[in-house]
Structures are given as C-alpha cells and as structure tokens.
Design a protein around this motif. Structure first.
Motif, mmCIF file in Angstrom:
data_model
loop_
_atom_site.group_PDB
_atom_site.id
_atom_site.type_symbol
_atom_site.label_atom_id
_atom_site.label_comp_id
_atom_site.label_asym_id
_atom_site.label_seq_id
_atom_site.Cartn_x
_atom_site.Cartn_y
_atom_site.Cartn_z
ATOM 1 N N ALA A 102 69.756 32.239 20.781
ATOM 2 C CA ALA A 102 68.682 33.001 20.932
ATOM 3 C C ALA A 102 69.067 34.429 20.702
ATOM 4 N N MET A 103 67.979 35.130 20.053
ATOM 5 C CA MET A 103 68.068 36.455 19.823
ATOM 6 C C MET A 103 67.900 37.301 21.258
ATOM 7 N N VAL A 104 68.471 38.298 21.468
ATOM 8 C CA VAL A 104 68.721 39.171 22.751
ATOM 9 C C VAL A 104 68.143 40.408 22.601
ATOM 10 N N ALA A 105 67.491 41.181 23.218
ATOM 11 C CA ALA A 105 67.047 42.572 23.051
ATOM 12 C C ALA A 105 68.353 43.359 23.739
ATOM 13 N N VAL A 106 68.770 44.200 23.333
ATOM 14 C CA VAL A 106 69.716 45.314 23.718
ATOM 15 C C VAL A 106 69.044 46.737 23.755
ATOM 16 N N GLY A 107 68.703 46.935 25.311
ATOM 17 C CA GLY A 107 68.158 48.257 25.166
ATOM 18 C C GLY A 107 69.266 49.088 25.944
ATOM 19 N N LEU A 138 69.789 40.216 30.430
ATOM 20 C CA LEU A 138 69.579 39.393 29.048
ATOM 21 C C LEU A 138 68.072 38.937 28.957
ATOM 22 N N GLU A 139 67.462 39.320 27.993
ATOM 23 C CA GLU A 139 66.156 38.960 27.799
ATOM 24 C C GLU A 139 65.825 38.315 26.258
ATOM 25 N N PRO A 140 65.546 37.111 26.058
ATOM 26 C CA PRO A 140 65.507 36.512 24.699
ATOM 27 C C PRO A 140 64.045 37.224 24.178
ATOM 28 N N VAL A 141 64.395 37.489 22.952
ATOM 29 C CA VAL A 141 63.132 37.845 21.924
ATOM 30 C C VAL A 141 62.416 36.770 21.181
ATOM 31 N N ALA A 142 61.362 36.449 21.330
ATOM 32 C CA ALA A 142 60.651 35.433 20.674
ATOM 33 C C ALA A 142 60.623 35.173 19.199
ATOM 34 N N VAL A 143 61.405 35.201 18.548
ATOM 35 C CA VAL A 143 61.516 35.280 16.828
ATOM 36 C C VAL A 143 61.744 33.657 16.528
ATOM 37 N N ALA A 144 61.283 33.244 15.376
ATOM 38 C CA ALA A 144 61.972 32.214 14.648
ATOM 39 C C ALA A 144 63.033 32.514 13.623
#
Length: 254
Positions: A102-107, A138-144
């Motif tokens: 899963a892709m994760v946003a890195v703020g 840790l927050e997943p980014v909803a991308v395919a």
C-alpha cells in the motif's frame, strides 16, 4: 534463501518495533529480487525510488512511501540518484498489519519522525514514543498500482518489449503483427490470456508506468504526455485518472 530461491533479508532485533537503515539505490537498475522477514516501509527522503512487486511497479517521490508486508518478494531501484530509507517493522510488535502493498502519504511530521529515528541518538523510551507516533501517522493513499506484465509468447513479447522501450510508438496490432508474424486476432488473444489485460489496456498501463518517474521528477504534464504517446495533456490526464484513480497532480500531492 527462501523456499522459492529468493534472498531473505533478515532484520536484526531493535529496541522497539522498528529498525531503520539507509542505502544507495542503483541508478537505472534494480536490486536482486528479495524478501524480508519483517514488514517494510520503503521511502526515499530525496530522489525517486522504484519498487517492483511482480509485474506491478510503484513510483515513490519523497512524499510517498510503500508498505510491504513481510514475505512479499520485491526489488528496488531508482529513476535517478536516491537513497532508500528502509524502515523495517517487527510483525510481532507492529500494530499495523496491512496484508498487501500500500502506498503511504509522507507528510512533514512523518518525514521528520523518520529522519529522527534514523539519525537521532535516542534513549529507548524516546524511541518507543516516536515509533508510536509514526504508527498513528501511517495513512494509505487510495491509488491503483500500475502493472504491465510481459507475455510469455515470443511474438507477443516482442510487441510488449517494443512498447516498453518506446511507449509513444503509435503502431497498432496489425502493424506489429506484420513485423512479428502473427495475426492481430492471435496477438489479442495472447495478451488477454497471458497478461489478464486487453492489448489496449496493457498499452495504457505501459504508458502510465513510463510516465510516473517523469511526473515524480517534476517534468511538465505536456512533455510527459508527448513522451508516452498522448496527443494532448488532457487525454493523458484522463487516462491517468481512469487507470490510477487520481489525477496526476493529486497522485504526487503532499
């Protein structure tokens, strides 16, 4: 070695759930396929990292990381100079247990915490407090994910390799068929049977895969669209949104 012959990356125990390291990625190349006994958060603080899982490729600018569950075979590379920050997480002590990449946003806050954990001289209590905040962030980014698997049939593979080398190639299956000695109908069947995608869908995935590193490095949308075979930026943006689930600007937004 794992039972299927892949190198196993054994992570030593740490004070808490995380062990962090840093190493240079091969430019325009890949590490050997390998697997870890820990979960991993793959992140590059600078440059653009690439992670490949099977036929799926993830492109990671500094504001994106990739969660890789323990046991997932993968390889890593870079579109240019990049140093991978390997954040390895003990499955027995990690409160996050996502079952698939899963892709994760890195703020900004997560970035600073990862730097702090990588380079800071921390007491065990301070490290455990910082780790707890990382898990909260840790927050997943909803991308395919983008996948363009290569077919096994040698004639279809020649077509796939030509398009992977030059995604702007405008030839259709009739043109390719004359070159490789196969009818368009036969190539159509092979692509669907061996990649799970229609030829048109496969070609779109190949174009998007080629576009992602360029976008991550900040190339203008019009130039990226042209390089991967789209007549206009709007046509490329529409294909990107349909294939990935987000428009290009949102994919890389902070």
């Amino acid at each position: 070695m794992s039972p299927d012959g892949h190198v196993v990356g054994v992570v030593p125990p740490g004070v808490g759930a995380m062990v962090l390291g840093e190493f240079a990625l091969p430019v325009n190349g890949w590490t050997p396929a390998h697997v870890h006994n820990h979960h991993q958060l793959a992140w590059a603080a600078g440059g653009v990292a690439l992670v490949e899982v099977g036929a799926v490729q993830w492109v990671l600018p500094p504001n994106r990381a990739l969660w890789l569950p323990a046991g997932v075979v993968h390889r890593t590379g870079a579109a240019g100079r990049a140093a991978l920050r390997g954040v390895y997480l003990d499955p027995a002590r990690c409160p996050v247990d996502w079952p698939a990449p899963a892709m994760v946003a890195v703020g900004p806050l997560l970035r600073e915490l990862l730097e702090y954990l990588t380079h800071g001289e921390l007491t065990p209590p301070a490290r455990l407090r910082a780790e707890a905040v990382v898990f909260d962030l840790l927050e997943p980014v909803a991308v395919a994910p983008i996948g363009a698997p290569r077919p096994a049939d040698p004639r279809a593979r020649r077509v796939a390799d030509a398009l992977l080398a030059d995604p702007a190639d405008q030839r259709d299956l009739a043109d390719f068929g004359r070159e490789v000695g196969a009818s368009p109908r036969h190539l159509t069947r092979i692509f669907r049977a061996e990649t799970g995608l229609t030829f048109g869908r496969w070609r779109t995935q190949a174009r998007l895969r080629a576009a992602l590193p360029m976008l991550a490095e900040g190339m203008p949308l019009a130039a990226v669209a042209r390089r991967v075979g789209y007549a206009t930026p709007s046509a490329f943006a529409a294909a990107f949104r349909k294939g990935v689930g987000l428009p290009p600007a949102a994919y890389f937004a902070g």
